[in-house]
Write an enzyme that holds these catalytic residues in place. Structure first.
Site, PDB file in Angstrom:
ATOM      1  NE  ARG A 197      -2.661  -1.481   3.420  1.00  0.00           N
ATOM      2  CZ  ARG A 197      -2.892  -2.746   3.763  1.00  0.00           C
ATOM      3  NH1 ARG A 197      -3.536  -3.549   2.949  1.00  0.00           N
ATOM      4  NH2 ARG A 197      -2.473  -3.216   4.926  1.00  0.00           N
ATOM      5  CG  PHE A 255      -9.374  -9.464  -7.060  1.00  0.00           C
ATOM      6  CD1 PHE A 255     -10.349 -10.444  -7.212  1.00  0.00           C
ATOM      7  CD2 PHE A 255      -8.444  -9.284  -8.084  1.00  0.00           C
ATOM      8  CE1 PHE A 255     -10.391 -11.235  -8.360  1.00  0.00           C
ATOM      9  CE2 PHE A 255      -8.485 -10.075  -9.227  1.00  0.00           C
ATOM     10  CZ  PHE A 255      -9.453 -11.045  -9.365  1.00  0.00           C
ATOM     11  CG  ASP A 285     -14.449  -7.136  -3.346  1.00  0.00           C
ATOM     12  OD1 ASP A 285     -13.231  -7.335  -3.196  1.00  0.00           O
ATOM     13  OD2 ASP A 285     -15.316  -7.860  -2.818  1.00  0.00           O
ATOM     14  CG  ASP A 339      -4.025  -8.278  -3.358  1.00  0.00           C
ATOM     15  OD1 ASP A 339      -3.355  -9.328  -3.424  1.00  0.00           O
ATOM     16  OD2 ASP A 339      -4.351  -7.741  -2.285  1.00  0.00           O
ATOM     17  CB  CYS A 344      -1.775 -14.363  -1.604  1.00  0.00           C
ATOM     18  SG  CYS A 344      -3.431 -14.904  -2.085  1.00  0.00           S
TER      19      CYS A 344
END
Length: 401
Positions: free
Chosen positions: A217, A233, A255, A305, A345
């Site tokens: 961020r 996302f 989202d 992300d 991730c």
């Protein structure tokens, strides 16, 4: 035979102590020759070599492929209250050395195996601790872990979010609820590099928030000046807050969760941002990116992300295809000279493989891609040298021409 055979014990196959000698904290079922004295799920067992030599003390999990997770390699160390107080104290001292409380009061306090506490994840949001106990051993030691937390973090509320699918592999059911000093409101405001952000520990993802993206961020904030930003996302819009704080002209959050998007608006208001500079779009990112492509829409900066694409090795190839496809379309939506922040991730997605997938996406998109910076989980999510699996979050800042 070692005296510990009178206690629950596992005896390894001949030659299978090599991983333990490298301090790796997992013993798989195919490494074990015999189980003595029938341990129950989560019981502490002694780990012995094929010759009866004491090697470790571990938590036993009869349902999991990871049959035992190592608590200690010190035969004199009992797995008692003092053990957990020592581990928590060391972990908390590390975080205090890394972050200033006046700047950041949302931190990961325990990162499971990397902090020598297998299956234990603990996040701290101001004076509220959120605990995830994801292994049989961690689940069995819940009372001791809670007592230890009360010692190390007096006057903190403790909430459990052990509702992650991985518990099924351990033969465990989901568990959630207050463990200490319950509150009527499960929301808390945290500070992060000058931002104020809402965390809902009951309804939010994981423990309520993605602390691991703190450094990312900050990177978005550095690069966002005057940019038209697409935040895919977006969850609770924290990348959007960072981008607007860095001088972005406009951010579109995308989202599927109405609750997350509503929280994104609250986060913007909390930081006194101009809501006219934010568009919240409830949509499937994959479909919307293609729709934008058909419309010829472009952005100065895109953030990708996505959730984890690979839960196990058998899913890795399809995950690579998924990452390649979404990055290809995103690159085609970046204005020449613009930026793509892209993340994985998936722990099984190694850094070099992720870079190759993004490079292949650039070829398919017929765009030039320069890798400017690499990003990863912030330093309160450390990676132990003996547990490379702890390195899961990989990110790339890409210049797209």
């Amino acid at each position: 035979m070692n005296k510990t055979v009178n206690l629950p014990a596992v005896i390894l196959q001949e030659g299978r102590e090599k991983a333990l000698n490298r301090r790796h904290p997992w013993l798989f079922s195919n490494a074990i020759d015999k189980v003595l004295n029938t341990p129950n799920r989560g019981d502490t067992v002694e780990v012995l070599s094929s010759k009866g030599q004491w090697l470790a003390r571990a938590a036993y999990s009869p349902s999991s492929q990871i049959r035992a997770r190592i608590w200690t390699l010190d035969e004199a160390e009992a797995i008692d209250l003092d053990f957990f107080v020592r581990k928590l104290t060391r972990a908390w001292q590390l975080r205090q050395s890394l972050f200033s409380h006046t700047d950041t009061d949302g931190l990961r306090v325990v990162a499971a195996e990397s902090d020598d506490l297998p299956g234990v994840t603990i996040d701290k949001y101001q004076d509220l601790l959120v605990v995830q106990l994801l292994s049989a051993g961690a689940d069995a030691k819940r009372p001791l872990i809670v007592k230890a937390l009360q010692q190390v973090f007096p006057e903190h509320s403790i909430y459990e979010r052990s509702d992650v699918d991985v518990r099924k592999k351990e033969g465990l059911k989901p568990v959630t609820g207050w463990l200490h000093l319950p509150r009527e409101c499960a929301e808390v405001l945290i500070k992060e590099h000058g931002m104020r952000l809402v965390v809902d520990v009951i309804q939010g993802h994981k423990t309520g928030f993605y602390l691991d993206q703190r450094a990312s961020r900050a990177a978005v904030r550095r690069f966002a000046k005057d940019a038209e930003v697409l935040n895919c996302f977006s969850y609770t819009g924290t990348f959007a807050v960072a981008a607007l704080a860095g001088g972005a002209r406009h951010v579109t959050n995308v989202d599927m969760s109405e609750l997350a998007l509503a929280t994104a608006s609250r986060n913007a208001e909390l930081n006194q941002l101009d809501l006219s500079q934010i568009t919240n779009t409830k949509a499937d990112v994959f479909k919307l990116l293609r729709q934008y492509q058909e419309q010829g829409k472009q952005f100065d900066l895109i953030i990708l992300d996505p959730p984890k694409f690979a839960e196990n090795k058998s899913q890795l190839n399809s995950a690579c295809r998924g990452y390649k496809d979404i990055n290809r379309v995103a690159m085609q939506l970046v204005k020449p000279g613009g930026l793509l922040f892209t993340f994985s991730c998936s722990g099984l997605m190694e850094e070099a493989l992720f870079q190759k997938v993004v490079a292949d996406a650039a070829l398919d998109a017929n765009r030039d891609c320069l890798f400017l910076e690499r990003l990863q989980q912030d330093s309160d999510h450390p990676v132990a040298s003996f547990f490379p699996e702890g390195y899961y979050l990989k990110g790339l800042i890409c210049k797209i021409y």
